[in-house]
Scaffold this motif. Structure first.
Motif, PDB file in Angstrom:
ATOM      1  N   ILE A 149       4.200  25.492  77.146  1.00 21.29           N
ATOM      2  CA  ILE A 149       3.900  25.437  78.580  1.00 21.29           C
ATOM      3  C   ILE A 149       5.149  25.801  79.359  1.00 21.29           C
ATOM      4  O   ILE A 149       6.266  25.455  78.965  1.00 21.29           O
ATOM      5  CB  ILE A 149       3.380  24.030  78.965  1.00 21.29           C
ATOM      6  N   GLU A 150       4.969  26.539  80.473  1.00 18.44           N
ATOM      7  CA  GLU A 150       6.100  26.976  81.284  1.00 18.44           C
ATOM      8  C   GLU A 150       5.594  27.367  82.669  1.00 18.44           C
ATOM      9  O   GLU A 150       4.522  27.970  82.807  1.00 18.44           O
ATOM     10  CB  GLU A 150       6.800  28.178  80.636  1.00 18.44           C
TER      11      GLU A 150
ATOM     12  N   THR B  98      -0.433  37.238  70.872  1.00 19.40           N
ATOM     13  CA  THR B  98       0.772  37.280  70.052  1.00 19.40           C
ATOM     14  C   THR B  98       0.432  37.731  68.631  1.00 19.40           C
ATOM     15  O   THR B  98      -0.705  37.582  68.170  1.00 19.40           O
ATOM     16  CB  THR B  98       1.440  35.905  69.988  1.00 19.40           C
ATOM     17  N   ALA B  99       1.440  38.271  67.948  1.00 19.86           N
ATOM     18  CA  ALA B  99       1.242  38.672  66.557  1.00 19.86           C
ATOM     19  C   ALA B  99       1.247  37.457  65.639  1.00 19.86           C
ATOM     20  O   ALA B  99       0.523  37.410  64.641  1.00 19.86           O
ATOM     21  CB  ALA B  99       2.328  39.666  66.142  1.00 19.86           C
ATOM     22  N   ASP B 100       2.078  36.471  65.972  1.00 23.04           N
ATOM     23  CA  ASP B 100       2.204  35.277  65.136  1.00 23.04           C
ATOM     24  C   ASP B 100       1.664  34.048  65.861  1.00 23.04           C
ATOM     25  O   ASP B 100       1.525  34.028  67.079  1.00 23.04           O
ATOM     26  CB  ASP B 100       3.679  35.041  64.770  1.00 23.04           C
ATOM     27  N   ASP B 101       1.386  33.020  65.081  1.00 24.79           N
ATOM     28  CA  ASP B 101       0.876  31.764  65.616  1.00 24.79           C
ATOM     29  C   ASP B 101       2.069  30.897  66.038  1.00 24.79           C
ATOM     30  O   ASP B 101       2.857  30.473  65.199  1.00 24.79           O
ATOM     31  CB  ASP B 101       0.058  31.052  64.546  1.00 24.79           C
ATOM     32  N   HIS B 102       2.193  30.620  67.339  1.00 21.77           N
ATOM     33  CA  HIS B 102       3.329  29.851  67.843  1.00 21.77           C
ATOM     34  C   HIS B 102       2.988  28.393  68.141  1.00 21.77           C
ATOM     35  O   HIS B 102       3.742  27.719  68.840  1.00 21.77           O
ATOM     36  CB  HIS B 102       3.901  30.506  69.105  1.00 21.77           C
ATOM     37  N   GLN B 103       1.835  27.923  67.620  1.00 16.41           N
ATOM     38  CA  GLN B 103       1.542  26.505  67.784  1.00 16.41           C
ATOM     39  C   GLN B 103       2.637  25.678  67.124  1.00 16.41           C
ATOM     40  O   GLN B 103       3.109  26.009  66.035  1.00 16.41           O
ATOM     41  CB  GLN B 103       0.191  26.151  67.170  1.00 16.41           C
ATOM     42  N   TYR B 104       3.072  24.602  67.771  1.00 17.41           N
ATOM     43  CA  TYR B 104       4.217  23.779  67.397  1.00 17.41           C
ATOM     44  C   TYR B 104       5.543  24.506  67.642  1.00 17.41           C
ATOM     45  O   TYR B 104       6.598  24.048  67.220  1.00 17.41           O
ATOM     46  CB  TYR B 104       4.149  23.311  65.934  1.00 17.41           C
ATOM     47  N   GLY B 105       5.470  25.632  68.349  1.00 20.94           N
ATOM     48  CA  GLY B 105       6.668  26.335  68.758  1.00 20.94           C
ATOM     49  C   GLY B 105       7.035  25.981  70.180  1.00 20.94           C
ATOM     50  O   GLY B 105       6.780  24.859  70.628  1.00 20.94           O
ATOM     51  N   SER B 106       7.609  26.935  70.922  1.00 16.40           N
ATOM     52  CA  SER B 106       8.077  26.630  72.274  1.00 16.40           C
ATOM     53  C   SER B 106       7.915  27.857  73.163  1.00 16.40           C
ATOM     54  O   SER B 106       7.897  28.992  72.684  1.00 16.40           O
ATOM     55  CB  SER B 106       9.539  26.188  72.230  1.00 16.40           C
TER      56      SER B 106
ATOM     57  N   ILE C 149       8.787  31.144  70.946  1.00  9.63           N
ATOM     58  CA  ILE C 149       9.746  30.987  69.857  1.00  9.63           C
ATOM     59  C   ILE C 149       9.180  30.048  68.803  1.00  9.63           C
ATOM     60  O   ILE C 149       8.796  28.908  69.106  1.00  9.63           O
ATOM     61  CB  ILE C 149      11.093  30.433  70.356  1.00  9.63           C
ATOM     62  N   GLY C 150       9.149  30.499  67.558  1.00 11.69           N
ATOM     63  CA  GLY C 150       8.823  29.640  66.432  1.00 11.69           C
ATOM     64  C   GLY C 150       7.376  29.209  66.382  1.00 11.69           C
ATOM     65  O   GLY C 150       6.484  29.804  66.981  1.00 11.69           O
ATOM     66  N   GLY C 151       7.121  28.138  65.631  1.00 14.48           N
ATOM     67  CA  GLY C 151       5.779  27.619  65.458  1.00 14.48           C
ATOM     68  C   GLY C 151       5.401  27.578  63.998  1.00 14.48           C
ATOM     69  O   GLY C 151       6.170  27.970  63.117  1.00 14.48           O
ATOM     70  N   LYS C 152       4.199  27.122  63.722  1.00 14.37           N
ATOM     71  CA  LYS C 152       3.806  26.915  62.328  1.00 14.37           C
ATOM     72  C   LYS C 152       3.464  28.220  61.625  1.00 14.37           C
ATOM     73  O   LYS C 152       3.529  28.303  60.399  1.00 14.37           O
ATOM     74  CB  LYS C 152       2.628  25.951  62.245  1.00 14.37           C
ATOM     75  N   GLY C 153       3.078  29.271  62.376  1.00  9.23           N
ATOM     76  CA  GLY C 153       2.707  30.531  61.744  1.00  9.23           C
ATOM     77  C   GLY C 153       3.886  31.218  61.101  1.00  9.23           C
ATOM     78  O   GLY C 153       3.876  31.578  59.922  1.00  9.23           O
ATOM     79  N   LYS C 154       4.961  31.412  61.894  1.00  8.20           N
ATOM     80  CA  LYS C 154       6.209  31.970  61.387  1.00  8.20           C
ATOM     81  C   LYS C 154       7.329  31.339  62.198  1.00  8.20           C
ATOM     82  O   LYS C 154       7.553  31.704  63.339  1.00  8.20           O
ATOM     83  CB  LYS C 154       6.228  33.496  61.504  1.00  8.20           C
TER      84      LYS C 154
ATOM     85  N   LEU D 181      12.158  27.387  64.563  1.00  7.41           N
ATOM     86  CA  LEU D 181      11.929  26.322  65.550  1.00  7.41           C
ATOM     87  C   LEU D 181      10.530  25.774  65.342  1.00  7.41           C
ATOM     88  O   LEU D 181       9.539  26.494  65.514  1.00  7.41           O
ATOM     89  CB  LEU D 181      12.077  26.880  66.975  1.00  7.41           C
ATOM     90  N   TYR D 182      10.455  24.499  64.971  1.00  3.16           N
ATOM     91  CA  TYR D 182       9.179  23.846  64.709  1.00  3.16           C
ATOM     92  C   TYR D 182       9.271  22.425  65.233  1.00  3.16           C
ATOM     93  O   TYR D 182      10.141  21.658  64.831  1.00  3.16           O
ATOM     94  CB  TYR D 182       8.881  23.848  63.209  1.00  3.16           C
ATOM     95  N   ASP D 183       8.397  22.074  66.165  1.00  2.00           N
ATOM     96  CA  ASP D 183       8.432  20.757  66.810  1.00  2.00           C
ATOM     97  C   ASP D 183       9.724  20.536  67.587  1.00  2.00           C
ATOM     98  O   ASP D 183      10.128  19.399  67.835  1.00  2.00           O
ATOM     99  CB  ASP D 183       8.248  19.627  65.791  1.00  2.00           C
ATOM    100  N   GLY D 184      10.394  21.630  67.957  1.00  6.26           N
ATOM    101  CA  GLY D 184      11.590  21.541  68.788  1.00  6.26           C
ATOM    102  C   GLY D 184      11.270  21.967  70.205  1.00  6.26           C
ATOM    103  O   GLY D 184      10.114  21.976  70.625  1.00  6.26           O
ATOM    104  N   GLU D 185      12.290  22.350  70.956  1.00  7.80           N
ATOM    105  CA  GLU D 185      12.060  22.737  72.350  1.00  7.80           C
ATOM    106  C   GLU D 185      13.127  23.741  72.766  1.00  7.80           C
ATOM    107  O   GLU D 185      14.169  23.879  72.125  1.00  7.80           O
ATOM    108  CB  GLU D 185      12.094  21.489  73.248  1.00  7.80           C
ATOM    109  N   CYS D 186      12.837  24.476  73.831  1.00  9.41           N
ATOM    110  CA  CYS D 186      13.808  25.395  74.404  1.00  9.41           C
ATOM    111  C   CYS D 186      14.007  25.031  75.874  1.00  9.41           C
ATOM    112  O   CYS D 186      13.153  24.398  76.491  1.00  9.41           O
ATOM    113  CB  CYS D 186      13.346  26.846  74.271  1.00  9.41           C
ATOM    114  N   VAL D 187      15.148  25.423  76.416  1.00  5.04           N
ATOM    115  CA  VAL D 187      15.453  25.144  77.811  1.00  5.04           C
ATOM    116  C   VAL D 187      16.187  26.352  78.379  1.00  5.04           C
ATOM    117  O   VAL D 187      17.045  26.946  77.729  1.00  5.04           O
ATOM    118  CB  VAL D 187      16.291  23.848  77.945  1.00  5.04           C
ATOM    119  N   ASN D 188      15.820  26.744  79.591  1.00  9.07           N
ATOM    120  CA  ASN D 188      16.431  27.906  80.232  1.00  9.07           C
ATOM    121  C   ASN D 188      17.777  27.544  80.838  1.00  9.07           C
ATOM    122  O   ASN D 188      17.906  26.516  81.504  1.00  9.07           O
ATOM    123  CB  ASN D 188      15.517  28.445  81.343  1.00  9.07           C
TER     124      ASN D 188
END
Length: 432
Positions: free
Chosen positions: A249-250, A281-289, A300-305, A329-336
């Motif tokens: 979410i953003e 998206t090409a990859d699954d970013h669930q559990y990503g950020s 960024i990241g997630g369970k797919g890749k 990145l899995y179950d992490g977070e990003c910040v601008n």
């Protein structure tokens, strides 16, 4: 003998608490101003004694004093009918009064002996002038910002709410801090009981100063918002796709973007309605950020890749070459940040990385490994609220090149809250 203008004030701070102590402090300060005026017009000791007696009587009628022990409750003092300025500036006012008190005692220490009446009188005069410039006093009557006082920016609080994944065995965790994360007080939050469980795995974002809450464990289609009086209100709006905090979410381009929950696509919310966004998206970013990078969305990241990085351009997603995340990145977070995007926490340790010019650099390390956290960024300071695995709340400084001064500032009451809902608000909102 020294006559401290803070003699009664300090006693109150160290004594029992009162719900309207700030108003009581303001009242006492006003009494001291009247005392100063009275003393200036006196030429005899008897007159001065009358001034001091009038001051004592004035203070006894203040909220939180003898005649009004419960503050403004059942108290007819005029200040009890005009608390708005203090409510909006309570932290700035408290800081200003504390500074004036410290300066007064420092001035007293410079007086050689207790017999130097003129020295102590000068200290009192100087302190009263300082108090005059405090927020909500005559020199700054409307509060911050004002010309006669340098506001420190401490009129905000961080409100933190969430529900343990073990609910109802553990109740909702509701508390607030000051904006430096130095205090923690319980918050009386009015939850609609039916929706309380929907805060488990709920996601949130802020749009035009309104906090919106999306999805949750049992209500993946729900939309809620935090109202001005700090209740959680469910809205009669249905999203295009279901959502939980395992997605991204953003807030971007005056809309909230909700992405990646069980889908390789996004939806947007403008405060009124949802709309499906173009592109997948090409990859699954669930559990990503999900963050923004150089005025574009980035997943960024997630369970797919877990190392995958994709950028939203021209209505679609693309994968820049050689931009995979170094450790995933899995179950992490990003910040601008101004320089790029910081990633931290999650299943892959304590390392902190910066994405700048589509290249990753290791720029720091957490003290404690954290999973499914929430960030609050205050200038160059970042506060990391733990989700799972630990109850540590960590504060750090971003200097533009690296992370510095990482410290654990307090312990959350519970360590099983995934992506806690944390937002900054005025000190008069969500009061403890």
């Amino acid at each position: 003998m020294k006559y401290s203008i803070f003699a009664l004030f300090v006693g109150k701070i160290n004594g029992q608490s009162c719900p309207d102590q700030e108003i009581g402090n303001l009242c006492e300060s006003n009494c001291k101003e009247d005392l100063l005026t009275c003393l200036e017009n006196c030429s005899t000791a008897a007159c001065q004694e009358e001034c001091y007696l009038a001051d004592v009587l004035c203070e006894t009628k203040c909220p939180c004093n003898i005649y009004c022990p419960d503050g403004c409750e059942n108290c007819d003092h005029p200040l009890c009918n005009q608390p708005s300025c203090l409510e909006e500036n309570e932290l700035e006012y408290a800081n200003c009064i504390q500074s004036a008190k410290d300066a007064l005692f420092s001035c007293y220490d410079g007086c050689v002996s207790d017999l130097e009446i003129d020295c102590y009188s000068d200290c009192n005069d100087e302190s009263l002038l300082s108090i005059e410039s405090c927020p909500c006093m005559n020199g700054c009557s409307l509060g911050c910002p004002c010309d006669n006082y340098t506001c420190s920016g401490t009129n905000t609080r961080i409100t933190h709410l969430g529900v343990s994944w073990q609910y109802p065995n553990f109740p909702p965790v509701l508390y607030m801090t000051d904006n430096m994360g130095l205090t923690m007080d319980p918050v009386d939050y009015d939850f609609v009981e039916t929706y309380t469980n929907s805060l488990i795995y709920a996601d949130f974002a802020i749009l035009r100063d309104v906090v919106y809450i999306f999805g949750g464990n049992d209500w993946e289609n729900s939309v809620q918002k935090v109202t001005d009086d700090c209740t959680v209100e469910r809205l009669d709006i249905r999203p295009v796709y279901r959502h939980k905090s395992t997605g991204g979410i953003e807030t971007f381009e005056d809309k909230i973007w909700l992405c990646f929950y069980e889908y390789k696509s996004c939806q947007t919310f403008d405060g009124v309605q949802f709309e499906a966004a173009s592109g997948r998206t090409a990859d699954d970013h669930q559990y990503g950020s999900l963050c923004t990078y150089e005025n574009t969305l980035i997943g960024i990241g997630g369970k797919g890749k877990k190392e995958s990085v994709e950028i939203y351009l021209g209505g679609g997603w693309m994968k820049p070459a050689d931009t995979d995340h170094p450790i995933g990145l899995y179950d992490g977070e990003c910040v601008n940040v101004e320089e790029g995007v910081l990633t931290m926490a999650g299943e892959y340790g304590k390392e902190i990385y910066l994405l700048k010019e589509l290249r990753w650099t290791n720029v720091g390390r957490l003290l404690t490994a954290v999973s499914v956290p929430t960030f609050v960024k205050l200038g160059n300071e970042i506060i990391l609220f733990a989700g799972a695995k630990t109850s540590d709340v960590q504060k750090m400084l971003w200097n533009g090149e690296s992370i510095e001064d990482v410290e654990v500032i307090y312990q959350q009451p519970e360590d099983g809250i995934f992506n806690p809902i944390v937002f900054e608000s005025s000190s008069s909102k969500c009061k403890a």
